[in-house]
Scaffold this motif. Sequence first.
Motif, PDB file in Angstrom:
ATOM      1  N   GLY A  84       0.925  -1.077  -0.057  1.00 52.66           N
ATOM      2  CA  GLY A  84      -0.115   0.062   0.014  1.00 52.66           C
ATOM      3  C   GLY A  84       1.089   1.348  -0.106  1.00 52.66           C
ATOM      4  N   TYR A  85       0.557   2.194  -0.383  1.00 57.90           N
ATOM      5  CA  TYR A  85       1.053   3.589  -0.486  1.00 57.90           C
ATOM      6  C   TYR A  85       0.069   4.961  -0.389  1.00 57.90           C
ATOM      7  CZ  TYR A  85       0.056   3.758  -5.493  1.00 57.90           C
ATOM      8  OH  TYR A  85      -1.115   3.498  -6.573  1.00 57.90           O
ATOM      9  N   GLY A  86       0.646   5.971   0.022  1.00 57.67           N
ATOM     10  CA  GLY A  86      -0.215   7.119   0.236  1.00 57.67           C
ATOM     11  C   GLY A  86       0.491   8.346   0.318  1.00 57.67           C
ATOM     12  N   VAL A  87      -0.103   9.461   0.263  1.00 56.00           N
ATOM     13  CA  VAL A  87       0.512  10.691   0.443  1.00 56.00           C
ATOM     14  C   VAL A  87      -0.722  11.550   1.298  1.00 56.00           C
ATOM     15  CG1 VAL A  87       1.191  12.932  -0.728  1.00 56.00           C
ATOM     16  CG2 VAL A  87       1.850  10.877  -1.481  1.00 56.00           C
ATOM     17  N   GLN A  88      -0.352  12.388   2.108  1.00 53.69           N
ATOM     18  CA  GLN A  88      -0.887  13.431   2.615  1.00 53.69           C
ATOM     19  C   GLN A  88      -0.370  14.541   2.778  1.00 53.69           C
ATOM     20  OE1 GLN A  88      -1.542  11.321   6.775  1.00 53.69           O
ATOM     21  NE2 GLN A  88       0.085  12.622   7.527  1.00 53.69           N
ATOM     22  N   ILE A  89      -1.165  15.549   2.791  1.00 61.49           N
ATOM     23  CA  ILE A  89      -0.919  16.993   2.939  1.00 61.49           C
ATOM     24  C   ILE A  89      -1.616  17.531   4.284  1.00 61.49           C
ATOM     25  CG2 ILE A  89      -0.770  19.443   2.084  1.00 61.49           C
ATOM     26  CD1 ILE A  89      -0.457  18.041  -0.695  1.00 61.49           C
ATOM     27  N   ARG A  90      -0.766  18.137   5.123  1.00 62.54           N
ATOM     28  CA  ARG A  90      -1.455  18.857   6.375  1.00 62.54           C
ATOM     29  C   ARG A  90      -0.853  20.325   6.441  1.00 62.54           C
ATOM     30  NH1 ARG A  90       0.036  17.329  10.988  1.00 62.54           N
ATOM     31  NH2 ARG A  90       2.362  16.646  10.399  1.00 62.54           N
ATOM     32  N   HIS A  91      -1.941  21.187   6.452  1.00 64.00           N
ATOM     33  CA  HIS A  91      -1.619  22.480   6.553  1.00 64.00           C
ATOM     34  C   HIS A  91      -1.967  22.859   8.120  1.00 64.00           C
ATOM     35  CE1 HIS A  91      -1.773  26.453   4.092  1.00 64.00           C
ATOM     36  NE2 HIS A  91      -1.385  26.764   5.517  1.00 64.00           N
ATOM     37  N   GLU A  92      -0.773  23.568   8.662  1.00 62.39           N
ATOM     38  CA  GLU A  92      -0.852  23.724  10.074  1.00 62.39           C
ATOM     39  C   GLU A  92      -0.666  25.286  10.268  1.00 62.39           C
ATOM     40  OE1 GLU A  92       2.508  22.014  11.853  1.00 62.39           O
ATOM     41  OE2 GLU A  92       2.257  23.251  13.979  1.00 62.39           O
ATOM     42  N   TRP A  93      -1.545  25.794  11.238  1.00 63.38           N
ATOM     43  CA  TRP A  93      -1.211  27.146  11.905  1.00 63.38           C
ATOM     44  C   TRP A  93      -1.092  26.859  13.276  1.00 63.38           C
ATOM     45  CZ3 TRP A  93      -5.121  25.556   8.276  1.00 63.38           C
ATOM     46  CH2 TRP A  93      -5.130  26.242   7.065  1.00 63.38           C
ATOM     47  N   ARG A  94      -0.170  27.680  14.029  1.00 65.84           N
ATOM     48  CA  ARG A  94       0.083  27.671  15.260  1.00 65.84           C
ATOM     49  C   ARG A  94       0.501  29.035  15.732  1.00 65.84           C
ATOM     50  NH1 ARG A  94       4.959  26.705  17.529  1.00 65.84           N
ATOM     51  NH2 ARG A  94       6.063  26.027  15.786  1.00 65.84           N
ATOM     52  N   THR A  95      -0.184  29.160  16.937  1.00 69.51           N
ATOM     53  CA  THR A  95      -0.003  30.839  17.316  1.00 69.51           C
ATOM     54  C   THR A  95       0.351  30.611  18.773  1.00 69.51           C
ATOM     55  OG1 THR A  95      -1.752  31.700  16.132  1.00 69.51           O
ATOM     56  CG2 THR A  95      -1.184  32.791  18.035  1.00 69.51           C
ATOM     57  N   GLU A  96       1.549  30.976  19.240  1.00 64.05           N
ATOM     58  CA  GLU A  96       1.978  31.325  20.673  1.00 64.05           C
ATOM     59  C   GLU A  96       1.630  32.598  20.963  1.00 64.05           C
ATOM     60  OE1 GLU A  96       3.157  28.365  21.881  1.00 64.05           O
ATOM     61  OE2 GLU A  96       3.885  27.179  20.408  1.00 64.05           O
TER      62      GLU A  96
ATOM     63  N   GLU B 169       3.020  29.250  10.084  1.00 64.21           N
ATOM     64  CA  GLU B 169       2.029  28.643   9.177  1.00 64.21           C
ATOM     65  C   GLU B 169       2.985  27.382   8.213  1.00 64.21           C
ATOM     66  OE1 GLU B 169       0.041  31.174   6.490  1.00 64.21           O
ATOM     67  OE2 GLU B 169      -0.938  29.544   5.440  1.00 64.21           O
ATOM     68  N   ILE B 170       2.659  26.211   8.204  1.00 67.99           N
ATOM     69  CA  ILE B 170       3.676  25.287   7.817  1.00 67.99           C
ATOM     70  C   ILE B 170       2.718  24.259   6.907  1.00 67.99           C
ATOM     71  CG2 ILE B 170       5.192  23.300   8.607  1.00 67.99           C
ATOM     72  CD1 ILE B 170       5.464  24.445  11.060  1.00 67.99           C
ATOM     73  N   VAL B 171       3.131  23.759   5.966  1.00 70.76           N
ATOM     74  CA  VAL B 171       2.684  22.701   4.907  1.00 70.76           C
ATOM     75  C   VAL B 171       3.498  21.450   5.132  1.00 70.76           C
ATOM     76  CG1 VAL B 171       2.137  21.998   2.587  1.00 70.76           C
ATOM     77  CG2 VAL B 171       1.328  24.119   3.240  1.00 70.76           C
ATOM     78  N   HIS B 172       2.861  20.377   5.535  1.00 72.09           N
ATOM     79  CA  HIS B 172       3.559  19.091   5.595  1.00 72.09           C
ATOM     80  C   HIS B 172       3.094  18.267   4.668  1.00 72.09           C
ATOM     81  CE1 HIS B 172       4.641  20.110  10.132  1.00 72.09           C
ATOM     82  NE2 HIS B 172       3.363  20.727   9.884  1.00 72.09           N
ATOM     83  N   VAL B 173       4.180  17.555   3.718  1.00 72.39           N
ATOM     84  CA  VAL B 173       3.952  16.663   2.719  1.00 72.39           C
ATOM     85  C   VAL B 173       4.790  15.357   3.263  1.00 72.39           C
ATOM     86  CG1 VAL B 173       4.478  16.122   0.252  1.00 72.39           C
ATOM     87  CG2 VAL B 173       4.013  18.573   0.808  1.00 72.39           C
ATOM     88  N   GLU B 174       3.687  14.501   3.423  1.00 65.45           N
ATOM     89  CA  GLU B 174       3.869  13.109   4.073  1.00 65.45           C
ATOM     90  C   GLU B 174       3.738  11.782   3.337  1.00 65.45           C
ATOM     91  OE1 GLU B 174       3.681  15.062   8.487  1.00 65.45           O
ATOM     92  OE2 GLU B 174       2.205  13.935   7.798  1.00 65.45           O
ATOM     93  N   SER B 175       4.468  10.889   3.096  1.00 61.62           N
ATOM     94  CA  SER B 175       4.188   9.750   2.232  1.00 61.62           C
ATOM     95  C   SER B 175       4.615   8.371   3.070  1.00 61.62           C
ATOM     96  CB  SER B 175       4.727   9.886   0.917  1.00 61.62           C
ATOM     97  OG  SER B 175       6.273   9.941   1.241  1.00 61.62           O
TER      98      SER B 175
ATOM     99  N   LYS C 273       8.375  12.469   5.872  1.00 62.15           N
ATOM    100  CA  LYS C 273       7.678  13.830   6.548  1.00 62.15           C
ATOM    101  C   LYS C 273       8.525  14.742   5.807  1.00 62.15           C
ATOM    102  CE  LYS C 273       6.026  11.559  10.472  1.00 62.15           C
ATOM    103  NZ  LYS C 273       5.770  11.708  11.926  1.00 62.15           N
ATOM    104  N   PHE C 274       7.802  15.708   5.085  1.00 59.35           N
ATOM    105  CA  PHE C 274       8.718  16.969   4.611  1.00 59.35           C
ATOM    106  C   PHE C 274       7.942  18.157   5.136  1.00 59.35           C
ATOM    107  CE2 PHE C 274       9.844  13.638   1.528  1.00 59.35           C
ATOM    108  CZ  PHE C 274      11.174  13.528   1.768  1.00 59.35           C
ATOM    109  N   PRO C 275       8.374  18.871   6.265  1.00 63.06           N
ATOM    110  CA  PRO C 275       7.800  20.086   6.379  1.00 63.06           C
ATOM    111  C   PRO C 275       8.310  21.391   5.546  1.00 63.06           C
ATOM    112  CG  PRO C 275       9.408  19.597   7.885  1.00 63.06           C
ATOM    113  CD  PRO C 275       9.351  18.517   7.056  1.00 63.06           C
TER     114      PRO C 275
END
Lengths: 277, 87
Positions: free
Chosen positions: A40-52, A71-77, A90-92
Amino acid sequence: MNLGRVSLFTGWISLQIVSPSLFTWADQPIFNEMPRWDKGYGVQIRHEWRTEEDLLLNRTKVGRGFGEDVEIVHVESVYTWDKSIRVTAKFPYVLNASRELPDGSGGKLFQHDSGPGDPILALPLKKYFNLDGRSGSWTMAPQIQVSMSGSDEYEVYENVWGQGISFGYETVTYRYILNVGTSAWFFGGDEPFTARVSLDIGVNFEAFNSNGHVKWESDYFWEDDESATLYMGPALYYRFCDEWHGRLSYRYDFYDKQGILDHGNGSQFIVGVAFVY
Amino acid sequence: MRAGFDCPSCAIGVRKMISRLKFVDRKRFNKGVELDTTVQLVTVSILNGESPDLDALFEAIEEAGYDPVRMYELEVVRLKIRELGQS
């Protein structure tokens, strides 16, 4: 994850922070759920917003109004040779990050960051079990962090090599889901040792001819510079079809202590979409 | 029926693996396979005139991460229709 340098100015303290806090995302693609099948294989994209919200030293706020927005985009497979051996990457990529610091003369110093973060490669090894009405898995995942982030005014990612190991247990019934995990990370340079424990509990549901789950996720981080953070929040996962999946999550720092000066008392919102086959 | 088959998202590999088998009628159900995690049951539609290769079927299930524990077979039932007229 921070080293602070302090120098005295007339009537003010100037604070220089070498690197910010960033929690290593422990879940593995795809959304810690799939694929459970051979090849099996897959790719996901996560868009992260973080505030401190605050600049912290231990639990004390240093000044007022010194925040950080990331603000970070994570490309992960992921690829599974068979269901017990998989490799993940995982590539941020930092789209935009900014933080505010005291400038030493009563004002604010603004710093920015953008560009690639430090990728993480992992080799999760899984032992699945199937019982009547319940299934699950035990996981061990050796991981390495690759030093790849650049050198802007400041860096969200540490730009250091790291070695990590994580262990996890998950079990699911038709109605309930439970994940327990722990991990340890050793970084190069002056970055502190980091340990993490997590507990996620959730309920599965069916809707619109498909399924999903709602979880309450809790994570506790500890660093050997005496920093500690407990953050918790809800997560919603939904399967659009067999191939396309989505996930939303929100987390809030219920407890935050920074052993060395750093931003804290934050929250995080993530939108993710994934393709798996 | 299989043990532990209770998570629809984890189980989509079952459909993926079984639907590749040549005796599966992919035009019925969802790609020829119906997943029901409430009762841990998988239903497979077989092409007319084909007989299922059970070894391949069980292997597909195991490659998807589950253990087949029981099998039910529904044989084709012929439906007879008799016209009764207008009255």
